[in-house]
Design a protein around this motif. Structure first.
Motif, PDB file in Angstrom:
ATOM      1  N   PHE A 108      -4.605  21.476 -11.685  1.00 42.05           N
ATOM      2  CA  PHE A 108      -4.581  20.890 -10.348  1.00 42.05           C
ATOM      3  C   PHE A 108      -4.289  19.396 -10.430  1.00 42.05           C
ATOM      4  O   PHE A 108      -4.595  18.749 -11.429  1.00 42.05           O
ATOM      5  N   ARG A 109      -3.709  18.858  -9.359  1.00 42.54           N
ATOM      6  CA  ARG A 109      -3.436  17.423  -9.281  1.00 42.54           C
ATOM      7  C   ARG A 109      -4.076  16.867  -8.025  1.00 42.54           C
ATOM      8  O   ARG A 109      -4.020  17.486  -6.959  1.00 42.54           O
ATOM      9  N   ASP A 110      -4.708  15.714  -8.163  1.00 43.64           N
ATOM     10  CA  ASP A 110      -5.222  14.965  -7.006  1.00 43.64           C
ATOM     11  C   ASP A 110      -4.079  14.104  -6.499  1.00 43.64           C
ATOM     12  O   ASP A 110      -3.256  13.612  -7.288  1.00 43.64           O
ATOM     13  N   HIS A 111      -4.034  13.900  -5.195  1.00 46.20           N
ATOM     14  CA  HIS A 111      -3.017  12.982  -4.681  1.00 46.20           C
ATOM     15  C   HIS A 111      -3.572  12.142  -3.540  1.00 46.20           C
ATOM     16  O   HIS A 111      -4.496  12.534  -2.832  1.00 46.20           O
ATOM     17  N   LEU A 112      -2.995  10.971  -3.421  1.00 51.77           N
ATOM     18  CA  LEU A 112      -3.307  10.010  -2.373  1.00 51.77           C
ATOM     19  C   LEU A 112      -1.976   9.531  -1.824  1.00 51.77           C
ATOM     20  O   LEU A 112      -1.150   9.002  -2.564  1.00 51.77           O
ATOM     21  N   LYS A 113      -1.764   9.771  -0.542  1.00 48.62           N
ATOM     22  CA  LYS A 113      -0.514   9.380   0.100  1.00 48.62           C
ATOM     23  C   LYS A 113      -0.838   8.350   1.174  1.00 48.62           C
ATOM     24  O   LYS A 113      -1.715   8.570   2.006  1.00 48.62           O
ATOM     25  N   ILE A 114      -0.144   7.214   1.135  1.00 49.92           N
ATOM     26  CA  ILE A 114      -0.370   6.135   2.096  1.00 49.92           C
ATOM     27  C   ILE A 114       0.966   5.815   2.764  1.00 49.92           C
ATOM     28  O   ILE A 114       1.939   5.504   2.083  1.00 49.92           O
ATOM     29  N   GLU A 115       0.976   5.896   4.092  1.00 50.34           N
ATOM     30  CA  GLU A 115       2.180   5.603   4.872  1.00 50.34           C
ATOM     31  C   GLU A 115       1.868   4.535   5.910  1.00 50.34           C
ATOM     32  O   GLU A 115       0.795   4.540   6.508  1.00 50.34           O
ATOM     33  N   SER A 116       2.823   3.653   6.155  1.00 41.86           N
ATOM     34  CA  SER A 116       2.677   2.671   7.232  1.00 41.86           C
ATOM     35  C   SER A 116       2.855   3.363   8.571  1.00 41.86           C
ATOM     36  O   SER A 116       3.758   4.184   8.735  1.00 41.86           O
ATOM     37  N   VAL A 117       1.968   3.050   9.497  1.00 45.97           N
ATOM     38  CA  VAL A 117       2.107   3.493  10.888  1.00 45.97           C
ATOM     39  C   VAL A 117       1.955   2.259  11.770  1.00 45.97           C
ATOM     40  O   VAL A 117       1.625   1.181  11.291  1.00 45.97           O
ATOM     41  N   ARG A 118       2.180   2.435  13.033  1.00 47.72           N
ATOM     42  CA  ARG A 118       2.219   1.295  13.956  1.00 47.72           C
ATOM     43  C   ARG A 118       0.969   0.403  13.863  1.00 47.72           C
ATOM     44  O   ARG A 118       1.076  -0.800  13.803  1.00 47.72           O
ATOM     45  N   GLN A 119      -0.207   0.988  13.845  1.00 48.85           N
ATOM     46  CA  GLN A 119      -1.445   0.210  13.892  1.00 48.85           C
ATOM     47  C   GLN A 119      -2.141   0.044  12.541  1.00 48.85           C
ATOM     48  O   GLN A 119      -3.250  -0.462  12.488  1.00 48.85           O
ATOM     49  N   GLY A 120      -1.575   0.526  11.468  1.00 48.37           N
ATOM     50  CA  GLY A 120      -2.235   0.430  10.170  1.00 48.37           C
ATOM     51  C   GLY A 120      -1.566   1.324   9.157  1.00 48.37           C
ATOM     52  O   GLY A 120      -0.356   1.264   8.959  1.00 48.37           O
ATOM     53  N   TYR A 121      -2.374   2.211   8.547  1.00 51.70           N
ATOM     54  CA  TYR A 121      -1.869   3.106   7.508  1.00 51.70           C
ATOM     55  C   TYR A 121      -2.433   4.506   7.715  1.00 51.70           C
ATOM     56  O   TYR A 121      -3.618   4.671   8.013  1.00 51.70           O
ATOM     57  N   TRP A 130       0.787  -1.225   0.000  1.00 53.37           N
ATOM     58  CA  TRP A 130       0.000   0.000   0.000  1.00 53.37           C
ATOM     59  C   TRP A 130       0.827   1.287   0.000  1.00 53.37           C
ATOM     60  O   TRP A 130       0.483   2.229  -0.706  1.00 53.37           O
ATOM     61  N   PRO A 131       1.879   1.386   0.846  1.00 52.65           N
ATOM     62  CA  PRO A 131       2.550   2.680   0.981  1.00 52.65           C
ATOM     63  C   PRO A 131       3.074   3.233  -0.339  1.00 52.65           C
ATOM     64  O   PRO A 131       3.599   2.500  -1.172  1.00 52.65           O
ATOM     65  N   GLY A 132       2.881   4.538  -0.492  1.00 53.84           N
ATOM     66  CA  GLY A 132       3.353   5.228  -1.675  1.00 53.84           C
ATOM     67  C   GLY A 132       2.610   6.533  -1.858  1.00 53.84           C
ATOM     68  O   GLY A 132       1.703   6.873  -1.086  1.00 53.84           O
ATOM     69  N   PHE A 133       2.991   7.241  -2.882  1.00 54.50           N
ATOM     70  CA  PHE A 133       2.366   8.515  -3.221  1.00 54.50           C
ATOM     71  C   PHE A 133       1.790   8.366  -4.624  1.00 54.50           C
ATOM     72  O   PHE A 133       2.512   8.059  -5.568  1.00 54.50           O
ATOM     73  N   TYR A 134       0.473   8.525  -4.745  1.00 58.72           N
ATOM     74  CA  TYR A 134      -0.230   8.365  -6.014  1.00 58.72           C
ATOM     75  C   TYR A 134      -0.731   9.750  -6.443  1.00 58.72           C
ATOM     76  O   TYR A 134      -1.269  10.496  -5.621  1.00 58.72           O
ATOM     77  N   SER A 135      -0.551  10.091  -7.700  1.00 59.35           N
ATOM     78  CA  SER A 135      -0.924  11.419  -8.163  1.00 59.35           C
ATOM     79  C   SER A 135      -1.486  11.335  -9.581  1.00 59.35           C
ATOM     80  O   SER A 135      -1.048  10.528 -10.390  1.00 59.35           O
ATOM     81  N   LYS A 136      -2.479  12.175  -9.856  1.00 59.05           N
ATOM     82  CA  LYS A 136      -3.066  12.255 -11.200  1.00 59.05           C
ATOM     83  C   LYS A 136      -3.659  13.641 -11.385  1.00 59.05           C
ATOM     84  O   LYS A 136      -3.902  14.358 -10.418  1.00 59.05           O
ATOM     85  N   LYS A 137      -3.901  14.014 -12.641  1.00 56.27           N
ATOM     86  CA  LYS A 137      -4.522  15.317 -12.861  1.00 56.27           C
ATOM     87  C   LYS A 137      -5.947  15.285 -12.298  1.00 56.27           C
ATOM     88  O   LYS A 137      -6.588  14.230 -12.240  1.00 56.27           O
ATOM     89  N   SER A 138      -6.423  16.438 -11.863  1.00 58.86           N
ATOM     90  CA  SER A 138      -7.749  16.545 -11.237  1.00 58.86           C
ATOM     91  C   SER A 138      -8.831  16.507 -12.310  1.00 58.86           C
ATOM     92  O   SER A 138      -9.337  17.539 -12.751  1.00 58.86           O
ATOM     93  N   GLU A 139      -9.203  15.307 -12.719  1.00 58.61           N
ATOM     94  CA  GLU A 139     -10.113  15.102 -13.840  1.00 58.61           C
ATOM     95  C   GLU A 139     -11.504  15.693 -13.626  1.00 58.61           C
ATOM     96  O   GLU A 139     -12.215  15.976 -14.577  1.00 58.61           O
ATOM     97  N   LEU A 140     -11.920  15.874 -12.363  1.00 55.77           N
ATOM     98  CA  LEU A 140     -13.259  16.393 -12.069  1.00 55.77           C
ATOM     99  C   LEU A 140     -13.270  17.899 -11.830  1.00 55.77           C
ATOM    100  O   LEU A 140     -14.304  18.480 -11.523  1.00 55.77           O
TER     101      LEU A 140
END
Length: 160
Positions: free
Chosen positions: A64-77, A40-50
């Motif tokens: 504009f760009r949409d982004h989704l950032k997922i990082e591991s933490v102790r209990q999940g993400y 899961w962890p990573g940085f996802y980015s795309k143009k803001s299509e909407l």
């Protein structure tokens, strides 16, 4: 002679069909393995299509760009989303999500917010939860998290 030739051709067709089904099954197995071993962890980015401009409704997806950032933490993400949509209204959240099955989930008293791998995309689902009216408070009036998709190909390990 025709009988033997028909028999050989029939056997060849059965063999080829069986091989095709075996290949399909092996592709399904490999796809299942890829999903279960997905990182899961990573940085996802795309143009803001909407994205549309508030004054005239024109497309602003290139600005504009949409982004989704997922990082591991102790209990999940730890999951951060930012999406610019209609009239430049924004959806934005920072949730700590649990890995349940093959999805990340954030439980609210209104229902769950999920992130799942759907083919070559990560897709956000709020299962009909209104992200504004019910107090979730993550989107402007003209924006929605349900159905947002980020291509897996846009993933980078670090933020750019």
């Amino acid at each position: 002679m025709k009988l033997i030739a028909s028999f050989v051709i029939s056997m060849l067709l059965i063999f080829l069909l069986a091989e095709g089904h075996a290949a399909d099954f092996s592709l399904q197995e490999n796809e299942s393995e890829n999903i279960s071993s997905f990182q899961w962890p990573g940085f996802y980015s795309k143009k803001s299509e909407l994205c549309t401009l508030p004054n005239n409704g024109e497309d602003c997806s290139e600005q504009f760009r949409d982004h989704l950032k997922i990082e591991s933490v102790r209990q999940g993400y730890l999951v951060e989303l930012h999406s610019t949509q209609a009239d430049q209204h924004v959806c934005s959240f920072l949730f700590e999500m649990d890995n349940v099955g093959q999805a990340l989930i954030y439980k609210t008293h209104f229902g769950p917010v999920l992130i799942q791998r759907n083919g070559s995309f990560l897709e956000i689902s709020s299962k009909g939860i209104d992200p504004t009216a019910l107090g979730l408070g993550v989107c402007g009036a003209h924006a929605e998290i349900d159905g947002l998709r980020f291509p897996l190909s846009s993933k980078v390990d670090g933020r750019r």
